[in-house]
Each structure stands twice: as C-alpha cells, then as structure tokens.
Scaffold this motif. Structure first.
Motif, mmCIF file in Angstrom:
data_model
loop_
_atom_site.group_PDB
_atom_site.id
_atom_site.type_symbol
_atom_site.label_atom_id
_atom_site.label_comp_id
_atom_site.label_asym_id
_atom_site.label_seq_id
_atom_site.Cartn_x
_atom_site.Cartn_y
_atom_site.Cartn_z
ATOM 1 N N MET A 1 0.693 -1.207 0.354
ATOM 2 C CA MET A 1 -0.067 0.170 -0.172
ATOM 3 C C MET A 1 1.090 1.342 -0.004
ATOM 4 S SD MET A 1 -3.260 -0.621 -0.196
ATOM 5 C CE MET A 1 -4.905 -0.255 0.948
ATOM 6 N N ILE A 2 0.234 2.237 -1.072
ATOM 7 C CA ILE A 2 0.831 3.399 -1.299
ATOM 8 C C ILE A 2 0.536 4.439 -0.296
ATOM 9 C CG2 ILE A 2 2.602 5.274 -2.409
ATOM 10 C CD1 ILE A 2 1.849 2.991 -4.708
ATOM 11 N N LYS A 3 1.298 5.086 1.045
ATOM 12 C CA LYS A 3 0.599 5.708 1.577
ATOM 13 C C LYS A 3 0.912 7.097 1.557
ATOM 14 C CE LYS A 3 2.223 3.100 5.145
ATOM 15 N NZ LYS A 3 1.206 2.256 5.171
ATOM 16 N N ILE A 4 -0.650 7.917 1.610
ATOM 17 C CA ILE A 4 -0.518 9.539 0.606
ATOM 18 C C ILE A 4 -1.289 9.963 2.264
ATOM 19 C CG2 ILE A 4 -1.746 10.655 -0.522
ATOM 20 C CD1 ILE A 4 -0.045 8.513 -2.367
ATOM 21 N N GLY A 5 -0.683 11.348 1.821
ATOM 22 C CA GLY A 5 -0.717 12.580 2.598
ATOM 23 C C GLY A 5 -1.815 13.390 1.120
ATOM 24 N N ILE A 6 -2.496 14.764 2.045
ATOM 25 C CA ILE A 6 -3.246 15.219 1.029
ATOM 26 C C ILE A 6 -2.908 16.882 1.810
ATOM 27 C CG2 ILE A 6 -5.445 16.830 0.345
ATOM 28 C CD1 ILE A 6 -6.368 13.985 0.406
ATOM 29 N N VAL A 7 -2.551 17.607 1.277
ATOM 30 C CA VAL A 7 -1.889 19.242 2.022
ATOM 31 C C VAL A 7 -2.739 20.216 1.565
ATOM 32 C CG1 VAL A 7 -0.019 21.001 2.566
ATOM 33 C CG2 VAL A 7 0.535 17.943 2.333
ATOM 34 N N GLY A 8 -3.563 20.435 1.905
ATOM 35 C CA GLY A 8 -4.646 21.648 1.535
ATOM 36 C C GLY A 8 -6.068 20.794 1.545
ATOM 37 N N TYR A 9 -7.146 21.261 1.963
ATOM 38 C CA TYR A 9 -8.509 20.639 1.898
ATOM 39 C C TYR A 9 -9.482 21.101 1.331
ATOM 40 C CZ TYR A 9 -11.309 16.139 2.262
ATOM 41 O OH TYR A 9 -12.181 15.741 1.744
ATOM 42 N N GLY A 10 -9.664 21.787 -0.486
ATOM 43 C CA GLY A 10 -10.616 22.298 -0.601
ATOM 44 C C GLY A 10 -11.111 21.563 -1.994
ATOM 45 N N ASN A 11 -11.928 22.180 -2.864
ATOM 46 C CA ASN A 11 -12.848 21.374 -4.431
ATOM 47 C C ASN A 11 -10.676 19.830 -4.025
ATOM 48 O OD1 ASN A 11 -14.949 21.717 -3.815
ATOM 49 N ND2 ASN A 11 -14.347 22.949 -5.254
ATOM 50 N N LEU A 12 -10.027 20.464 -4.591
ATOM 51 C CA LEU A 12 -8.817 19.380 -5.202
ATOM 52 C C LEU A 12 -8.347 18.808 -4.398
ATOM 53 C CD1 LEU A 12 -6.951 18.679 -7.566
ATOM 54 C CD2 LEU A 12 -5.349 20.054 -6.809
ATOM 55 N N GLY A 13 -8.328 18.535 -2.855
ATOM 56 C CA GLY A 13 -8.738 17.984 -1.978
ATOM 57 C C GLY A 13 -9.355 17.043 -1.700
ATOM 58 N N ARG A 14 -10.840 16.973 -2.343
ATOM 59 C CA ARG A 14 -11.818 16.583 -2.070
ATOM 60 C C ARG A 14 -11.618 15.691 -3.486
ATOM 61 N NH1 ARG A 14 -14.353 21.149 -1.392
ATOM 62 N NH2 ARG A 14 -14.611 21.224 1.977
ATOM 63 N N GLY A 15 -11.855 15.986 -4.206
ATOM 64 C CA GLY A 15 -10.966 15.613 -6.068
ATOM 65 C C GLY A 15 -9.898 14.294 -5.388
ATOM 66 N N ILE B 1 -4.729 14.123 6.327
ATOM 67 C CA ILE B 1 -5.214 15.034 5.320
ATOM 68 C C ILE B 1 -4.246 16.812 6.527
ATOM 69 C CG2 ILE B 1 -6.732 17.189 4.724
ATOM 70 C CD1 ILE B 1 -8.757 14.695 4.799
ATOM 71 N N LEU B 2 -3.621 17.084 5.803
ATOM 72 C CA LEU B 2 -3.164 18.620 6.736
ATOM 73 C C LEU B 2 -3.914 19.695 6.163
ATOM 74 C CD1 LEU B 2 -0.889 15.921 5.989
ATOM 75 C CD2 LEU B 2 0.273 18.262 6.549
ATOM 76 N N THR B 3 -4.416 20.197 7.244
ATOM 77 C CA THR B 3 -4.814 20.891 6.815
ATOM 78 C C THR B 3 -5.283 22.873 7.695
ATOM 79 O OG1 THR B 3 -7.467 22.475 6.629
ATOM 80 C CG2 THR B 3 -7.093 20.337 8.461
ATOM 81 N N ARG B 4 -5.380 24.118 7.090
ATOM 82 C CA ARG B 4 -5.460 25.162 8.412
ATOM 83 C C ARG B 4 -6.336 25.174 9.015
ATOM 84 N NH1 ARG B 4 -3.231 28.068 4.117
ATOM 85 N NH2 ARG B 4 -0.952 28.545 3.886
ATOM 86 N N ARG B 5 -7.658 24.235 8.029
ATOM 87 C CA ARG B 5 -9.129 24.332 9.030
ATOM 88 C C ARG B 5 -9.090 22.764 9.620
ATOM 89 N NH1 ARG B 5 -12.321 24.400 5.706
ATOM 90 N NH2 ARG B 5 -10.991 23.510 4.066
ATOM 91 N N PRO B 6 -8.166 22.618 10.936
ATOM 92 C CA PRO B 6 -8.484 21.488 11.393
ATOM 93 C C PRO B 6 -10.157 20.831 11.684
ATOM 94 C CG PRO B 6 -7.176 22.411 12.648
ATOM 95 C CD PRO B 6 -6.856 23.013 11.494
ATOM 96 N N VAL B 7 -10.801 21.460 12.824
ATOM 97 C CA VAL B 7 -12.121 21.461 13.525
ATOM 98 C C VAL B 7 -13.077 20.970 12.152
ATOM 99 C CG1 VAL B 7 -13.544 21.855 14.953
ATOM 100 C CG2 VAL B 7 -11.034 22.434 15.392
#
Lengths: 325, 325
Positions: free
Chosen positions: B1-15, B31-37
């Motif tokens: 399994m390749i382990k993935i992190g997403i940096v920034g969770y807007g439309n592209l992160g959701r994609g 998922i790394l984000t400035r809006r964690p809550v």
C-alpha cells in the motif's frame, strides 16, 4: 548529428526518409534493401546497401537502425538480428505478439549493449499510450478504440486474394453516431458490427463474376463476416486516380466516473492523410529518444510506455518547461 | 500500500480523496489543513493534522504528499518545504513560472533524496504532453490549445471583485466553428477573440447597477477586454442551482505536413464534469509514479514529460504490453 539507417524501403521506409528531412539533428546514412538496384535509382546519392539474412553484420556508421519491413515476416527476424549490432526502432504491430517480441528484443539488446524501441507508431504506439493513461487516470472506466476512416492493408490483401479480383482497397469506417454516443457520456458494449463498417473498392474485369466476388468477400471469416461490408466495383483507372493515397486515423476514447457520479470523457483523435508518412515521423522521433536513452546508459527494449516522452522532442527539458508546459 | 497525505483540503483535496477510493493500491493516511476542526467534521475518522508554516516537519508515515493548495500562494512555498521531508506531487499551474519552480523543487528534492512530480493535471500536464509529442511527431506544425466549455476560477474571481457583484461565475467557451476549421486542415493565426468567448453569470441585487457592472467586466484588461464577453444577471438561487459544479475541458490540436504535402491532424480532447475531481485523479496516478520512481532510485523534480507513462498505471509492464498495446 544522429546517424540513421533505414532497413527496408517500401512506403514506410519512404515515410522515414521524408521525416528525416524535417529533423535537422538527424541524417540518413544508409538504406538497406533487398532491391538495391531499384532503390539506388530512386534515391540518388544516398548509400544503398544490400540486405541479406546476415544484414546486421554490415559495418556502417549508424547510431539507430529504423526497421521498416513488414510485421509478419521481416521485423520478427530482423529485430533481434539488428539489435545485436545497433540500437533499433520499429513499428512491430502484431498486437497479440508484442509482449513476446518485447522479451526477445529485451534479451538481445541488453546482451549487446543496445536500446530497442519497439511497436512505435500510432497504433500500437500513441493509441497504446492513450489507452494506458486513460485507464490510469480513470480507474474502472471504459475504453474504446475506433479506426478509420482509412485503408487497411491486411483487409485489402485479403480481398485481393479472391479469385477474379485484379486489385482491391479496403476502407475501415467508424459507424456514424457511435463516437458521438460515447462523447455524450454513454458507455455501451458495442459489437464489432456496431463500431465499424467496411467499404471495399474492387477491380474485377469480368462483370459476370461480380456477384460471386461480392459474396466471397462479405462472407470471409475474421476479415469481413463480422462487419457490414459494402463492395464497390471500379475500373483500374479509378483505382489509381482515387485510391493511391494511404489515409488513416482513428479515435481512442476513455469514459469514466470520478467522485460521486461525475462523467469524464477523454478523447484522442488522429486524421492522417498519409499513414506511412506519419508512422515514419513517429519512428524518427523515437530514434532521437533511443539515441538519448543509450547515451544515458539505458539498455534493452522499450515501448512508448517505457520512455519519458520529453526525449522525443528536439527541444531541451528547459525549453520544454518554458514554452510547452 | 502506498501511503498518501493530502496537504490542503479544498475542492482539489476532496477530488484527491475521492480518487484514492478508486485506487486500491493506495491509502489516505492523513489530511493536513489550516482548518482542522472544520475538516475533521467533514472527513470523520481520517487523521487530520494542523498545517502550519513548519508543516513539513510533522512526523507522519506518508510516502507521497499530494499538495492541493493554490498555485499563487500555497504551492510555491509548500512545495520546497515538503520536498525536504517527503516525495511530493502537485498541480502548480502558473505556466510562466513552471521552469523556475522546477529548478527550486529539483534542488530541494535531490538534496533530501526525494522525488517531486510538479505541474501535473490536465493543463499543465496532459495538455503539455500532447503539445510536446505533437511538435515532436510533426516538426514545423502549428499547435492550438482551446479551453472550455468550463469554469475559470481566475476570471470568476476577477468579476467578483467588481463593486456591487455578490457572486460571479465565468465560463470560457471555444468559438464555434474554429475547432472544425483546424480539423479540416486550415492553420490560421487566430486572435484571442477568434478562439474563445467568455460568458459571465453575475448575481448583483441592485438592478440599476447592472449596466455599469457589465461595462466594468467586459472592459477589464487582461481578463476580459481581449474577448467577446457576455454578462448575464441571475439570482443567487439560480447561481446555486445551476452553477455549483466545476465542469471544464478543452482541446489540444497539432496540424502539420509530412512528405510532400500530406496534412496530418492530431487532436486531444477532454470533457470534464468535475475539473477538481479529474485533476485529483491525475495527481493520484502521479503519486503512484512518484513512489515507483523513488523505489527505482530516482531523485529530484519531474514533470509528466520526464517520466515513463507506464509508471502511472496500476498494471505491470507485462500486463500493459499484453492488453493495452
């Protein structure tokens, strides 16, 4: 200057020669042919070498040999032979045998320190690439390949073998409306008949034989029986006037869903006025890539799936990033 | 399994998250984000990490970080930061700055033993590839890129900044007939206005302001002044109902001659119901390629021009040669 040899001088060999004239970083050093006298008459002051079964042993200062013979009898034998002495590029297009041919070429090219790019052209080649990336970008998608409108040599040859046929030219034609259906987002399972039809122009002097010839062609298994085939009888003059070019082309389409239910449709299309000239152009760009791969220390067999496509370009990586990205 | 992190969770992160669900050889680790809550509420039991300016130092077991922030402010800063600790994939799309961004990423990724695939997506990305191979196969040809029909964020934002505009959505639309002209073999030099028109849907409550708003939009330099622009006023409800998807797409066309005078036309087209979901799918396939490149010992920055495209596919080289060539 990358020094190029052409092995086999039919329509494809001529296409490669024409393409070399448009690529100033390469030069044609020699043409290897079984018909040296005829070819020498045609090509003037280009070096012409007689091609025999030991063709690969000839001592010519060539970086890349471009193999332009037929996929049935020439390339499977010439590929491994030439890969012993040269890096090579070919357009081997018997799809079912590509995996096996790759293995044979890989072993020979590695053993002799060469690079061989195999099965280049538009299909196999660019179309293969588009099928692979379509599937990679849209997992679970459906892929379609449509060919034509264009001349199929194999089908023309088959029709030409029917008794009483003096000449024949077969056009493969995608069925109207089917491509539009895929573009609009539907993904049916088409039968062969639903995707393509076949139109055959036939020269057959004896008019009383026409109905028999028509029936034999449309009923021919593998080639025609699975398709709606139209047979049109024409004169030899019409054949020469209207059907001496080799247009071809086709479509690769990938249709899949992402996220919830969003339809994404990818389409690659080529419209070629001359199939052998375009295939020749692809082979020449691949010769550049083979040369660079070898310079970079690579060895063995490659398809277009296995090489960074930037290597095909005459421009540097920096120039490509600056002007083409 | 390749382990993935997403940096920034807007439309592209959701994609990207949606695409990972369709690729069983990869798993979303964080998922790394400035809006964690906010993001934690949305994504449930996926690990959410607070993204700050030292984001790259976080200790998470990720093979590939997919950078999903904006190209203006996020990626130019986050790219080199994350490339110190992880292999990365991004869709940096400020075309004029790609060559420079590549250099910065190449230095950092090499220094820290990582692989960074930059500027992936459809344009830059697949369209770049098609421009490069079109030019390589047909030297001296003319290339055209048409965008749309689809939503342009930059142009929507520009219209939204006009005083009195509550919301705006801009569609880029290729001018009808122009693509057909290229398909038929003509190769004119088009002006911007001849290639694309712009349609802007605007919500502006004060009807007496509409004419001023219209004039300000159509006259806006860089964004609208060079195009025929249609401004249509709609209600907030209509905006939400009819314009909340992000369709896009376009065409790359290459038209050139081979041999004597044979016209060859190549065309790549994509029709995307969701631009961010498709871009996300491309980034995920590139994450697979980045993982394999690193496994094979590669280091530094790459664009889609620099990697063998077979690496994007979940299938082995043997399987690809057997079924996709």
């Amino acid at each position: 200057m990358i020094k190029i040899g052409i092995v086999g001088y039919g329509n494809l060999g001529r296409g490669v020669r024409g393409a070399l004239e448009r690529n100033p970083d390469m030069e044609l050093v020699a043409i290897l042919t079984r018909r040296p006298v005829e070819v020498k008459n045609e090509v003037g002051d280009i070096t012409v070498v007689t091609l025999d079964d030991q063709g690969a042993s000839v001592d010519i200062p060539v970086d890349i040999m471009i193999l332009c013979g037929g996929s049935k009898e020439d390339t499977p034998q010439q590929g491994p032979l030439f890969a012993r002495s040269f890096s090579t590029v070919d357009s081997f297009d018997t799809h079912a045998d590509i995996a096996d041919y790759f293995q044979r070429m890989d072993v020979t090219a590695r053993e002799h320190g060469n690079v061989s790019i195999i099965s280049a052209g538009w299909d196999p080649g660019i179309f293969s690439l588009e099928r692979v990336v379509g599937d990679a970008f849209l997992p679970g998608s459906k892929g379609y390949t449509f060919w034509g409108p264009g001349v199929s040599q194999g089908h023309s040859d088959a029709a030409r073998k029917v008794t009483g046929v003096a000449d024949a030219r077969q056009y493969t034609v995608p069925v109207e409306g089917v491509i539009e259906q895929v573009r609009r987002g539907s993904t049916p399972d088409f039968t062969k008949r639903e995707m393509h039809k076949r139109v055959v122009y036939v020269v057959a002097p004896d008019v009383s034989e026409h109905e028999r010839i028509r029936k034999e062609i449309v009923g021919m298994p593998n080639y025609y029986a699975d398709y709606d085939t139209e047979v049109l009888f024409i004169t030899e003059e019409e054949m020469q006037k209207d059907h001496s070019a080799y247009p071809h082309g086709g479509f690769v389409m990938t249709s899949g869903l992402t996220g919830g239910n969003n339809r994404q449709v990818l389409e690659y299309r080529c419209q070629l006025s001359s199939n052998p000239e375009f295939t020749g152009s692809v082979l020449v760009a691949c010769a550049r890539a083979a040369y660079r791969l070898k310079q970079n220390g690579a060895r063995g067999a490659f398809t277009l799936l296995d090489i960074p496509l930037g290597l095909l370009s005459p421009h540097s990586g920096d120039a490509l990033r600056g002007s083409f990205m």
